[in-house]
Write an enzyme that holds these catalytic residues in place. Structure first.
Site, PDB file in Angstrom:
ATOM      1  N   LYS A 190     -53.896  83.716 -58.780  1.00  0.00           N
ATOM      2  CA  LYS A 190     -53.927  85.277 -58.147  1.00  0.00           C
ATOM      3  C   LYS A 190     -52.528  85.175 -57.179  1.00  0.00           C
ATOM      4  CE  LYS A 190     -55.692  85.727 -53.918  1.00  0.00           C
ATOM      5  NZ  LYS A 190     -55.012  86.305 -52.767  1.00  0.00           N
ATOM      6  N   ASN A 191     -52.200  84.332 -56.525  1.00  0.00           N
ATOM      7  CA  ASN A 191     -51.095  84.486 -55.665  1.00  0.00           C
ATOM      8  C   ASN A 191     -49.609  83.864 -56.254  1.00  0.00           C
ATOM      9  OD1 ASN A 191     -52.722  84.817 -53.479  1.00  0.00           O
ATOM     10  ND2 ASN A 191     -52.753  82.601 -52.581  1.00  0.00           N
ATOM     11  N   ARG A 246     -52.969  92.247 -48.916  1.00  0.00           N
ATOM     12  CA  ARG A 246     -51.729  91.914 -48.220  1.00  0.00           C
ATOM     13  C   ARG A 246     -50.623  91.878 -49.444  1.00  0.00           C
ATOM     14  NH1 ARG A 246     -49.298  90.774 -43.413  1.00  0.00           N
ATOM     15  NH2 ARG A 246     -47.604  89.055 -43.562  1.00  0.00           N
ATOM     16  N   CYS A 270     -57.070  89.786 -46.374  1.00  0.00           N
ATOM     17  CA  CYS A 270     -58.336  89.093 -45.533  1.00  0.00           C
ATOM     18  C   CYS A 270     -57.830  89.341 -43.873  1.00  0.00           C
ATOM     19  CB  CYS A 270     -58.396  87.687 -45.966  1.00  0.00           C
ATOM     20  SG  CYS A 270     -58.990  87.588 -47.678  1.00  0.00           S
ATOM     21  N   ARG A 300     -51.568  89.266 -38.782  1.00  0.00           N
ATOM     22  CA  ARG A 300     -50.511  89.085 -39.877  1.00  0.00           C
ATOM     23  C   ARG A 300     -49.539  90.195 -39.985  1.00  0.00           C
ATOM     24  NH1 ARG A 300     -54.367  87.942 -45.089  1.00  0.00           N
ATOM     25  NH2 ARG A 300     -52.464  86.916 -46.004  1.00  0.00           N
ATOM     26  N   PRO A 301     -48.523  89.885 -39.035  1.00  0.00           N
ATOM     27  CA  PRO A 301     -47.613  91.010 -38.930  1.00  0.00           C
ATOM     28  C   PRO A 301     -46.511  91.048 -40.099  1.00  0.00           C
ATOM     29  CG  PRO A 301     -46.923  88.899 -37.399  1.00  0.00           C
ATOM     30  CD  PRO A 301     -48.393  88.669 -37.934  1.00  0.00           C
ATOM     31  N   ILE A 302     -45.700  91.716 -40.239  1.00  0.00           N
ATOM     32  CA  ILE A 302     -44.599  91.949 -41.277  1.00  0.00           C
ATOM     33  C   ILE A 302     -43.336  91.734 -40.901  1.00  0.00           C
ATOM     34  CG2 ILE A 302     -46.256  92.979 -42.954  1.00  0.00           C
ATOM     35  CD1 ILE A 302     -44.747  95.820 -42.535  1.00  0.00           C
ATOM     36  N   ASP A 361     -55.488  77.773 -47.684  1.00  0.00           N
ATOM     37  CA  ASP A 361     -56.673  78.655 -48.547  1.00  0.00           C
ATOM     38  C   ASP A 361     -57.719  77.865 -48.989  1.00  0.00           C
ATOM     39  OD1 ASP A 361     -54.753  80.718 -48.155  1.00  0.00           O
ATOM     40  OD2 ASP A 361     -54.045  80.586 -50.150  1.00  0.00           O
ATOM     41  N   ARG A 419     -62.084  89.815 -55.168  1.00  0.00           N
ATOM     42  CA  ARG A 419     -60.530  90.022 -55.033  1.00  0.00           C
ATOM     43  C   ARG A 419     -59.673  88.521 -55.634  1.00  0.00           C
ATOM     44  NH1 ARG A 419     -58.973  90.495 -49.521  1.00  0.00           N
ATOM     45  NH2 ARG A 419     -56.814  90.411 -50.649  1.00  0.00           N
TER      46      ARG A 419
HETATM   47  C1  EPZ Z   1     -49.892  83.909 -48.583  1.00  0.00           C
HETATM   48  O1  EPZ Z   1     -49.973  85.036 -47.864  1.00  0.00           O
HETATM   49  C2  EPZ Z   1     -50.971  84.101 -49.574  1.00  0.00           C
HETATM   50  N1  EPZ Z   1     -51.237  85.363 -50.082  1.00  0.00           N
HETATM   51  C3  EPZ Z   1     -52.245  83.546 -48.909  1.00  0.00           C
HETATM   52  O2  EPZ Z   1     -53.357  83.388 -49.503  1.00  0.00           O
HETATM   53  C4  EPZ Z   1     -52.124  82.059 -47.851  1.00  0.00           C
HETATM   54  O3  EPZ Z   1     -53.067  81.990 -47.302  1.00  0.00           O
HETATM   55  C5  EPZ Z   1     -50.691  82.111 -47.441  1.00  0.00           C
HETATM   56  O4  EPZ Z   1     -49.548  82.586 -48.177  1.00  0.00           O
HETATM   57  C6  EPZ Z   1     -50.382  80.890 -46.576  1.00  0.00           C
HETATM   58  O5  EPZ Z   1     -50.389  79.947 -47.629  1.00  0.00           O
HETATM   59  C7  EPZ Z   1     -50.490  85.491 -51.203  1.00  0.00           C
HETATM   60  O6  EPZ Z   1     -49.689  84.668 -51.639  1.00  0.00           O
HETATM   61  C8  EPZ Z   1     -50.738  86.755 -51.832  1.00  0.00           C
HETATM   62  P1  EPZ Z   1     -47.412  83.831 -44.827  1.00  0.00           P
HETATM   63  P2  EPZ Z   1     -48.805  85.375 -46.834  1.00  0.00           P
HETATM   64  O7  EPZ Z   1     -46.244  84.877 -44.754  1.00  0.00           O
HETATM   65  O8  EPZ Z   1     -47.541  85.259 -47.587  1.00  0.00           O
HETATM   66  C9  EPZ Z   1     -47.179  84.592 -40.113  1.00  0.00           C
HETATM   67  C10 EPZ Z   1     -55.719  83.941 -50.031  1.00  0.00           C
HETATM   68  O9  EPZ Z   1     -56.685  83.464 -49.623  1.00  0.00           O
HETATM   69  N2  EPZ Z   1     -46.034  85.580 -40.512  1.00  0.00           N
HETATM   70  O10 EPZ Z   1     -46.903  82.493 -45.561  1.00  0.00           O
HETATM   71  O11 EPZ Z   1     -49.003  86.663 -46.197  1.00  0.00           O
HETATM   72  C11 EPZ Z   1     -48.449  85.001 -40.806  1.00  0.00           C
HETATM   73  O12 EPZ Z   1     -49.231  85.632 -39.622  1.00  0.00           O
HETATM   74  C12 EPZ Z   1     -54.407  84.282 -49.179  1.00  0.00           C
HETATM   75  O13 EPZ Z   1     -55.307  83.629 -51.281  1.00  0.00           O
HETATM   76  C13 EPZ Z   1     -45.535  86.333 -39.543  1.00  0.00           C
HETATM   77  O14 EPZ Z   1     -45.678  86.182 -38.411  1.00  0.00           O
HETATM   78  O15 EPZ Z   1     -48.608  84.174 -45.782  1.00  0.00           O
HETATM   79  C14 EPZ Z   1     -49.073  83.479 -40.884  1.00  0.00           C
HETATM   80  O16 EPZ Z   1     -49.570  82.949 -39.590  1.00  0.00           O
HETATM   81  C15 EPZ Z   1     -54.922  84.379 -48.029  1.00  0.00           C
HETATM   82  N3  EPZ Z   1     -44.651  87.399 -39.899  1.00  0.00           N
HETATM   83  C16 EPZ Z   1     -48.007  82.927 -41.203  1.00  0.00           C
HETATM   84  O17 EPZ Z   1     -46.605  83.436 -40.966  1.00  0.00           O
HETATM   85  C17 EPZ Z   1     -44.574  87.661 -40.924  1.00  0.00           C
HETATM   86  O18 EPZ Z   1     -43.799  88.772 -41.435  1.00  0.00           O
HETATM   87  C18 EPZ Z   1     -47.949  82.167 -42.957  1.00  0.00           C
HETATM   88  O19 EPZ Z   1     -47.954  83.385 -43.447  1.00  0.00           O
HETATM   89  C19 EPZ Z   1     -45.085  87.127 -42.072  1.00  0.00           C
HETATM   90  C20 EPZ Z   1     -46.052  86.001 -41.816  1.00  0.00           C
END
Ligand code: EPZ
Length: 435
Positions: free
Chosen positions: A24-25, A94, A118, A123-125, A307, A399
């Site tokens: 999926k990811n 997301r 989820c 989960r900011p951007i 995950d 999902r």
């Molecule tokens: C990806 O999410 C995955 N989703 C998530 O899988 C996975 O848990 C995560 O990576 C970590 O491995 C997809 O690939 C679609 P991150 P992502 O940006 O990209 C913080 C599942 O169950 N952060 O690496 O959203 C954030 O809050 C899902 O399949 C900021 O602060 O994860 C987190 O604490 C859930 N600001 C950390 O970074 C930002 O702008 C890691 O998030 C972006 C992220």
């Protein structure tokens, strides 16, 4: 359609083969990236998930013709009409944020709102927006929408403060079409990043180092379509292995990528499972009581994946001994623990720490999936538990898992999908053939 639930009769060992679904990811960023590429891209091994249908709907609304047939999705990219992602689609997952990079790369513009997905804590951007700003985009907010616009995209040096998976992927898709070179440091190293780079390179991009901490992207003027096969889902694979370990039995996973799963496989070994790896197959056998490893820490790749934390927590709840789990990636990822405790588990949560005291055996209960992986964890526990369990909140599980109940049944479990208001048998939902 009436809401549905799963009815488990647990406590049977699991035996048989599972073909691992596409990741999926990886599939979701690949679908978004396909909009960058002129012509018809063909993606194989795309998992049939509600998140996949959401991505296809976004593509169609943007004007890319997107069609699904079985596990193959075709996307007509390169000629996108709109640049706005509707709020209703943004909220569904997301991964709707994965359209930010491709839309800026291709259209130099994107209008979006906050993505859903989820609830794992904040989960900011902010890092996504900072990264596209560094590549030339200007960002304003009005009427509750985020407007991103770039007169010109220029390669840049970007150092991430945290190796975010999604931000790394968005940098790849913007920088692929920016002028000059982008050097991204402290990039996420998850295997799904390398999969996206392989697809983009097959489309004419020039990306090197993906899957390592520093990624270099030489911008090109355009990308063409390509045919590509999505990598195997390492988290779904780990979910089935945890189910086999918790319920006992013998499993063979086919079509897996064991090389991407070292940190997961070592946890199963430490818990006392017998494992074998041969090419794309992983064999697991277990009988008797699992041993809890003393400590488990979730980390960005190549560390143990966040995950897989919920599925492993469910597995360890059925073991003996005590494991201290520390979740370092997300602030709030223990919502499945309440359901596990209803099934007799002994788990104390304090902030990012969960102390799992193995109780050896769980009992059936009426539980609700709190999120995608938390739902999978409750399914594992329900398959291992003595007696009947009801698992609600299936929209979370749908999902991310293709035919969750069907896989359990193919391994000898007894799971039925049925409408919530009826005591009758129920049937699996129809698969959308196109979106
Ligand atoms: C990806 O999410 C995955 N989703 C998530 O899988 C996975 O848990 C995560 O990576 C970590 O491995 C997809 O690939 C679609 P991150 P992502 O940006 O990209 C913080 C599942 O169950 N952060 O690496 O959203 C954030 O809050 C899902 O399949 C900021 O602060 O994860 C987190 O604490 C859930 N600001 C950390 O970074 C930002 O702008 C890691 O998030 C972006 C992220």
């Amino acid at each position: 359609m009436a809401e549905e639930m799963l009815r488990f009769r647990g406590g049977r060992p699991l035996r048989g083969e599972v073909t691992v679904q596409g990741a999926k990811n990886s599939a979701l960023p690949l679908l978004a990236a396909a909009l960058l590429c002129s012509g018809e891209s063909i993606l194989h091994n795309v998992p049939r998930l509600t998140d996949t249908w959401t991505a296809c709907r976004i593509l169609n609304r943007l004007g890319c013709r997107c069609r699904a047939a079985g596990n193959t999705v075709t996307v007509q990219g390169g000629d996108v009409g709109g640049c706005e992602i509707p709020d209703a689609d943004m909220r569904k997952m997301r991964s709707s944020i994965m359209f930010l990079g491709p839309l800026i790369g291709l259209k130099h513009a994107c209008i979006l709102t906050m993505p859903g997905g989820c609830e794992l804590g904040p989960r900011p951007i902010d890092m996504h927006l900072d990264a596209v700003r560094r590549l030339g985009a200007q960002i304003t907010e009005s009427g509750g929408k985020i407007h991103c616009q770039a007169a010109r995209l220029r390669g840049a040096k970007i150092a991430l403060s945290y190796p975010s998976v999604g931000v790394t992927e968005n940098v790849l898709t913007v920088a692929a079409l920016a002028e000059g070179e982008t050097v991204l440091t402290n990039a996420a190293r998850e295997p799904e990043i390398a999969d996206l780079a392989r697809f983009l390179n097959a489309c004419g991009a020039r990306i090197s180092g993906a899957g390592e901490g520093t990624v270099v992207i030489e911008g090109v003027s355009q990308l063409h379509a390509a045919e590509y096969t999505v990598m195997p889902d390492r988290i779904a694979a780990m979910t089935w292995l945890c189910a086999g370990a918790a319920a006992g039995g013998e499993l063979c996973l086919r079509g897996a990528a064991p090389g991407d799963m070292e940190s997961c496989l070592s946890v199963l070994e430490a818990a006392g499972c017998r494992l074998g790896v041969c090419g794309d197959r992983i064999y697991l056998s277990h009988s008797g009581v699992l041993r809890c490893p003393r400590r488990l820490l979730t980390m960005p790749y190549p560390g143990f994946p966040t995950d897989a934390q919920a599925p492993v927590t469910a597995m360890l709840a059925t073991g003996s001994g005590t494991c201290v789990v520390e979740e370092t990636v997300f602030e709030s990822r223990y919502k499945h623990v309440g359901g596990l405790m209803q099934m007799g588990a002994d788990i104390r949560v304090s902030g990012r720490i969960a102390v799992v005291n193995g109780v050896r055996a769980l009992h059936g209960a009426d539980v609700t999936a709190p999120d995608l992986r938390g739902g999978a964890a409750l399914g594992i526990a329900a398959a291992a538990a003595e007696g009947e369990s009801l698992l609600r909140g299936l929209h979370h599980i749908d999902r991310g898992y293709e035919d969750f109940a069907g896989v359990f049944n193919s391994l000898g479990a007894e799971v039925r999908r049925c409408p919530i208001l009826s005591a009758g048998g129920g049937k699996m939902p129809a698969e959308p053939q196109s979106c």
